[in-house]
Design an enzyme around this catalytic site. Structure first.
Site, PDB file in Angstrom:
ATOM      1  N   THR A   1       1.035  -1.207  -0.148  1.00  0.00           N
ATOM      2  CA  THR A   1       0.041   0.036   0.008  1.00  0.00           C
ATOM      3  C   THR A   1       0.910   1.227  -0.016  1.00  0.00           C
ATOM      4  O   THR A   1       1.937   1.529   0.625  1.00  0.00           O
ATOM      5  CB  THR A   1      -0.867  -0.111   1.374  1.00  0.00           C
ATOM      6  OG1 THR A   1      -1.481   1.277   1.226  1.00  0.00           O
ATOM      7  CG2 THR A   1      -0.064  -0.389   2.412  1.00  0.00           C
TER       8      THR A   1
ATOM      9  N   CYS B   1      -1.986   5.125  -5.033  1.00  0.00           N
ATOM     10  CA  CYS B   1      -2.797   4.239  -4.225  1.00  0.00           C
ATOM     11  C   CYS B   1      -2.844   2.838  -5.002  1.00  0.00           C
ATOM     12  O   CYS B   1      -3.274   2.838  -6.132  1.00  0.00           O
ATOM     13  CB  CYS B   1      -4.095   4.777  -3.929  1.00  0.00           C
ATOM     14  SG  CYS B   1      -5.084   3.784  -3.124  1.00  0.00           S
TER      15      CYS B   1
END
Length: 230
Positions: free
Chosen positions: A83, A197
C-alpha cells in the site's frame, strides 16, 4: 531466490495484484515453472482504516510492525508493504526489523528519474496527497516537482478509493471523475501521473489518457522481483 514478506490486506483487492505481478515477474525472469517465494501477512483493513481516520498512526504502525516481525520470523528476507499510504510509517517499521523494507516511493522515484520526468501529478488517498511524507520524499530524493489535485478533487479521489475500489467496485462515473482530475493536473504542468494508491489501477489504465501513468503497484512489484532474484 530470496523470500519476500508481503504485508497485505490494505486493501486485499490490490494485494491480489501484488501477488500476480510478483509471481509473473519472477516467472518472466527465470522461466520454466519458477514462481516467487512469498510469505503473506494480510491484516484486517478495518482496523488500519480506523486508525488512519482517527490520526492514530502509532496504532496503525504497531499492526504493521507485528506483521513485519512475524514475516521475518517466518524467513522473509525483505518486506513489501502492499500500500502507498502506510509508507507514512515505513521508517518506523524498518527500524523494528533487521531485514530490508522495499520502499514504494524509492521504486517510483527511480522509475520517474530514469524516464526523465520532472513534473508529476499525484493521485492517492487524502493522506498521501495532502501530507508531506510522500511528495517530500520524491522532491528531496529525486528532485521532482509534485502536483496534487485541489482540495475538493482530493476529497473525490479519496472517497472513490475507500467507498468503491477497496470494496472491488469499479464505476464508469468514477473513472470519468479521475480522468477529469488527471486532465486538470496536465493543464497545470504535469508530464505524467503517479497512481499513488494501489487500488487506482483497478479503475484507471493507460488507455484512458495519453498522459503517462505510473502504476505504483506494478513498479513496487517489479522492484520486489529485482530484489528477490539478485
Amino acid at each position: 531466490m530470496k523470500t519476500l514478506g508481503l504485508i497485505g490486506g490494505m486493501s486485499w483487492e490490490s494485494t491480489v495484484s501484488y501477488y500476480q505481478f510478483i509471481n509473473r515477474g519472477v516467472n518472466h525472469q527465470l522461466g520454466g515453472l519458477h514462481s516467487a517465494k512469498l510469505c503473506l501477512y494480510s491484516v484486517d483493513f478495518a482496523d488500519i482504516a480506523r486508525y488512519q481516520h482517527d490520526g492514530n498512526w502509532k496504532g496503525a504502525a504497531d499492526i504493521l510492525i507485528s506483521a513485519a516481525k512475524s514475516l521475518e520470523a517466518m524467513g522473509a528476507e525483505g518486506i513489501v508493504i502492499c500500500t502507498n499510504t502506510m509508507h507514512k510509517v515505513a521508517n518506523i517499521v524498518q527500524n523494528a526489523i533487521t531485514i530490508p523494507l522495499l520502499h514504494i516511493t524509492d521504486a517510483t522515484g527511480e522509475k520517474l528519474k530514469t524516464d526523465g520526468v520532472k513534473h508529476v501529478g499525484l493521485l492517492g488517498t487524502a493522506f498521501t496527497m495532502s501530507e508531506r511524507f510522500y511528495s517530500s520524499h520524491l522532491t528531496d530524493k529525486f528532485d521532482l516537482n509534485v502536483l496534487t489535485p485541489t482540495t475538493d478533487e482530493q476529497t473525490t479521489v479519496h472517497e472513490i478509493i475507500y467507498n468503491e475500489l477497496c470494496k472491488g467496485v469499479v464505476c464508469e462515473a468514477s473513472r470519468n471523475c479521475y480522468i477529469e482530475i488527471i486532465n486538470n493536473l496536465k493543464q497545470r504542468g504535469a508530464e505524467a501521473i503517479i497512481l499513488g494508491c494501489t487500488e487506482i489501477a483497478l479503475l484507471i489504465s493507460q488507455t484512458d489518457t495519453p498522459l503517462p501513468l505510473y502504476d505504483t503497484t506494478q513498479i513496487h512489484a517489479d522492484a520486489a522481483v529485482a530484489f528477490a532474484i539478485t
